[in-house]
Design an enzyme around this catalytic site. Sequence first.
Site, PDB file in Angstrom:
ATOM      1  N   SER A  46       1.050  -1.051   0.444  1.00 14.05           N
ATOM      2  CA  SER A  46      -0.176   0.198   0.062  1.00 14.05           C
ATOM      3  C   SER A  46       0.771   0.913   0.147  1.00 14.05           C
ATOM      4  CB  SER A  46      -0.940   0.092   1.257  1.00 14.05           C
ATOM      5  OG  SER A  46      -0.072  -0.313   2.109  1.00 14.05           O
ATOM      6  N   ASP A  84       4.820  -6.809   2.953  1.00 18.09           N
ATOM      7  CA  ASP A  84       4.113  -7.962   1.220  1.00 18.09           C
ATOM      8  C   ASP A  84       4.943  -7.530   0.448  1.00 18.09           C
ATOM      9  OD1 ASP A  84       1.624  -7.985   1.774  1.00 18.09           O
ATOM     10  OD2 ASP A  84       1.292  -5.945   1.644  1.00 18.09           O
ATOM     11  N   GLU A 181      -9.794  -9.277   2.991  1.00 19.21           N
ATOM     12  CA  GLU A 181     -10.320  -7.810   2.569  1.00 19.21           C
ATOM     13  C   GLU A 181     -11.186  -8.281   2.144  1.00 19.21           C
ATOM     14  OE1 GLU A 181      -8.225  -4.930   0.304  1.00 19.21           O
ATOM     15  OE2 GLU A 181      -6.780  -5.796   0.747  1.00 19.21           O
TER      16      GLU A 181
END
Length: 265
Positions: A46, A84, A181
């Site tokens: 992100s 990530d 998610e």
Amino acid sequence: MKTTTMSQLRQWKQEKRKFATLTAYDASFAQLFAEQGIQVLLVGDSLGMTLQGFDSTLPVTVADVAYHTRAVRRGAPHCLLLADMPFMSYATPELAFTHAAELMRAGANMVKLEGGSWLCDTIRMLAERAVPVCGHLGLTPQSVNIFGGYKVQGREEVAANQLLQDAIALEQAGAQLLVLECVPVELAQRVTEELTIPVIGIGAGNVTDGQILVMHDALGITGGHTPKFSKNFLAHSAGDIRAAIKLYIEEVEGGIYPAEEHTFQ
């Protein structure tokens, strides 16, 4: 201060003790979050949107994540730190191992991969080589071009059943943690109850074992569209960042956040 471990997270799941997690990208915020009681942090891809200004996570590189992982590790040496794996960095098991090793050397305790059953061989290979893995199902941002945008996943029965089977397969392959998610709360509950590993939700209701938010969403400093599942804790804390993080932790642990208005049906 003791270092947070996966053994603790598994024990929390057994005890039905909910826990709060956040993304972090630098040493200062990582230290601040840890001092308020956050014990699990994610260096998310992100960062491509929150820090670099891209409209997706796709341009983020392994070098980007490694750089921020080193910074976060210095700021929060005792947190369980996830990193990530960026888009296409785990296209093959061999590629995944090379890049995961780089992130582990940067300070990560675990790497996070997006995808379903097709990832099982990769997860198995990493787990066999002492690389802990967190899976990620539901809305997987690296697949935004396939999904046609950032949309809730698993609303149809067939899709929901497939997601549940994927979750079981990832655990059986060796995943120790799962991020879920943007899925309906009923599906999130099925997955959380079915798996023995902890499940961390984002836009998945308050039924998961843990919650995660992008730090910018939790502090209300995200430009443009604000996700339905996010809450501006800073606005509820008179502009005090430390109080905002403590409020986030308290509401997650108490089952107050996410509330119904943050949840998909």
